[in-house]
Write a protein that holds these residues in place. Sequence first.
Motif, PDB file in Angstrom:
ATOM      1  N   ARG A   5       4.772  20.254   0.209  1.00 53.15           N
ATOM      2  CA  ARG A   5       4.740  19.019   0.809  1.00 53.15           C
ATOM      3  C   ARG A   5       4.601  17.627  -0.220  1.00 53.15           C
ATOM      4  NH1 ARG A   5      -0.378  20.558   3.786  1.00 53.15           N
ATOM      5  NH2 ARG A   5      -0.222  21.989   2.182  1.00 53.15           N
ATOM      6  N   THR A   6       5.253  16.504   0.214  1.00 53.45           N
ATOM      7  CA  THR A   6       5.473  15.354  -0.805  1.00 53.45           C
ATOM      8  C   THR A   6       4.404  14.530  -0.726  1.00 53.45           C
ATOM      9  OG1 THR A   6       6.538  14.370   0.969  1.00 53.45           O
ATOM     10  CG2 THR A   6       7.983  15.497  -0.827  1.00 53.45           C
ATOM     11  N   VAL A   7       3.110  14.922  -0.369  1.00 55.59           N
ATOM     12  CA  VAL A   7       1.784  14.254  -0.686  1.00 55.59           C
ATOM     13  C   VAL A   7       1.545  14.314  -2.227  1.00 55.59           C
ATOM     14  CG1 VAL A   7      -0.250  13.453   0.192  1.00 55.59           C
ATOM     15  CG2 VAL A   7       1.286  14.287   1.645  1.00 55.59           C
ATOM     16  N   TYR A  21       0.902  -1.368   0.006  1.00 59.50           N
ATOM     17  CA  TYR A  21      -0.079  -0.139   0.037  1.00 59.50           C
ATOM     18  C   TYR A  21       0.891   1.123   0.117  1.00 59.50           C
ATOM     19  CZ  TYR A  21      -4.753   2.210   0.456  1.00 59.50           C
ATOM     20  OH  TYR A  21      -5.879   2.689   0.257  1.00 59.50           O
ATOM     21  N   LEU A  22       0.569   2.098  -0.799  1.00 63.37           N
ATOM     22  CA  LEU A  22       1.938   3.287  -0.971  1.00 63.37           C
ATOM     23  C   LEU A  22       1.000   4.525  -0.303  1.00 63.37           C
ATOM     24  CD1 LEU A  22       2.013   3.191  -4.970  1.00 63.37           C
ATOM     25  CD2 LEU A  22       3.683   2.466  -3.125  1.00 63.37           C
ATOM     26  N   SER A  23       2.246   5.022   0.733  1.00 65.17           N
ATOM     27  CA  SER A  23       1.522   6.166   1.463  1.00 65.17           C
ATOM     28  C   SER A  23       2.815   7.104   1.628  1.00 65.17           C
ATOM     29  CB  SER A  23       1.078   5.469   2.861  1.00 65.17           C
ATOM     30  OG  SER A  23       1.068   6.687   3.761  1.00 65.17           O
ATOM     31  N   PRO A  83      10.495   7.048  -3.570  1.00 69.44           N
ATOM     32  CA  PRO A  83      11.648   7.550  -3.254  1.00 69.44           C
ATOM     33  C   PRO A  83      11.670   8.984  -3.524  1.00 69.44           C
ATOM     34  CG  PRO A  83      11.893   6.247  -4.974  1.00 69.44           C
ATOM     35  CD  PRO A  83      10.537   6.011  -4.592  1.00 69.44           C
ATOM     36  N   ILE A  84      10.796  10.179  -3.119  1.00 61.04           N
ATOM     37  CA  ILE A  84      11.001  11.505  -3.518  1.00 61.04           C
ATOM     38  C   ILE A  84      12.154  11.955  -2.941  1.00 61.04           C
ATOM     39  CG2 ILE A  84       9.828  13.723  -3.639  1.00 61.04           C
ATOM     40  CD1 ILE A  84       7.168  12.421  -3.300  1.00 61.04           C
ATOM     41  N   GLY A  85      12.419  11.873  -1.474  1.00 63.33           N
ATOM     42  CA  GLY A  85      13.449  12.829  -1.086  1.00 63.33           C
ATOM     43  C   GLY A  85      14.676  12.139  -1.242  1.00 63.33           C
ATOM     44  N   LYS A 140      -4.779  13.296   7.460  1.00 64.65           N
ATOM     45  CA  LYS A 140      -3.576  12.878   7.387  1.00 64.65           C
ATOM     46  C   LYS A 140      -3.415  11.271   7.768  1.00 64.65           C
ATOM     47  CE  LYS A 140      -1.402  17.392   8.341  1.00 64.65           C
ATOM     48  NZ  LYS A 140      -2.253  17.769   7.486  1.00 64.65           N
ATOM     49  N   GLY A 141      -2.708  10.544   7.295  1.00 64.83           N
ATOM     50  CA  GLY A 141      -2.235   9.362   7.324  1.00 64.83           C
ATOM     51  C   GLY A 141      -3.248   8.337   7.146  1.00 64.83           C
ATOM     52  N   LEU A 142      -4.357   8.714   6.594  1.00 65.67           N
ATOM     53  CA  LEU A 142      -5.594   7.786   6.372  1.00 65.67           C
ATOM     54  C   LEU A 142      -4.984   6.398   5.760  1.00 65.67           C
ATOM     55  CD1 LEU A 142      -8.403   7.822   6.778  1.00 65.67           C
ATOM     56  CD2 LEU A 142      -8.863   8.660   4.645  1.00 65.67           C
TER      57      LEU A 142
END
Length: 387
Positions: free
Chosen positions: A323-325, A265-267, A313-315, A295-297
């Motif tokens: 933000r990276t969402v 599951y991607l989060s 692996p955005i960072g 958040k974090g759902l």
Amino acid sequence: SNDTIMQLENSISTEDAPANPKSNTTESTAVANSNEPNPLSKSQLKKRRKQEEWEANKSKRTEFRRIKRKEKQARKAAAQAAGLLPPPPPSSSRRPVQVPVSFLIDCDFESYMMEKEIISLTAQVTRCYSDNRTAVYRGHMGISGWGGKMKERFEGVLAGNFNSWKGVKFMEEGWMEAAGIMDGLMRGAEGGKLLGALATENGLEEYKKPRRGSKKQEAESAGPESAELESAEAVQLEVDEQLNPSIPEASDATNSSSTTPNIVYLSSDSENTLTTLSPYTTYVIGGIVDKNRHKGLCYKRACDAGIPTAKLPIGEYMTMQSRTVLTVNHVMEIMIRWLETGDWGKAFSKVIPKRKEAKLKAKEETDGAEGEEDNEGEDGDGLDEDV
Ligand code: SAH
């Protein structure tokens, strides 16, 4: 003109056996001898007339065939336009290769969204479909929790276009059950035999190659970079076609019924970072647009079910000021571009809009991936990117 066509149809039906007076021997000779003044019998005359008619109609027949051909082309084009037949291949005649990876959009978040967010999500899902459909390497796509307002919108305002979508599985089931269905789809009828694929060291590279024909050798001898491009052009691999020849037999546990599907599951909240996409794995994307109110759902949803999570692996490849969402379609497209390039940095820079001021951290000078494609033009599609 219908009459003409019928006439022509009749004349064509006799095409194989046009009357030929010269070939008629015994009978006509006998008749001719007993009737000197007219060397041709009635039947000979009739045959000759037919022969002449046949010759005279030659150009009409050609025209008739031309009309029929045009009609057939028009029928095909109409069926393609209506989505009853697959569209013609793009002009580049690039044929996508299907790889055994699944992208599952978990659309069971309706109660968390406002009306306009559902509309936005519907647009994002549509975008996911077209990105995957036109990708060089295409994954299997599924939508779980199918129903409710999203389905209403697809059937109503969006005129049921989704009915003609190819290669997307719409499932009312929840994401866990749906992931099992996707797993079965990926593995095809081969079942547990394919478990051996999990041990494939090259990961998905194995599945990007053409499976048969001389193009394979050509592609391979031309080096890895062009092998990748060649393979995309060479063969369209149907699922079971591609699975059969090259997958090693599993050494043990060949019973598919007792296996659990690979699900991630991607989060963005996950402590794990995705490094590659693995064969026979279903990657779940939370189908929600919420400006990150909740958040974090998705992270919680996956943890509660005991399913592994991972963030992109955005960072590691980019610094992002905001933000990276990401949105559902951006997450999906990044994975698709990774399949294409095998490089997360390139994948990100192709997908993330410039206004997010994404910059490649590493390899910035070396591979010049930054600015390869102008993503600004893609911002006007009504997608909700300011999450
Ligand atoms: N408030 C929601 C946000 C959903 S964003 C939440 O926290 O769950 C929509 C989906 O895109 C997420 O569910 C996740 O599957 C995916 N996603 C967004 N950004 C991501 C990232 N950086 N890495 C991995 N998945 C991401």
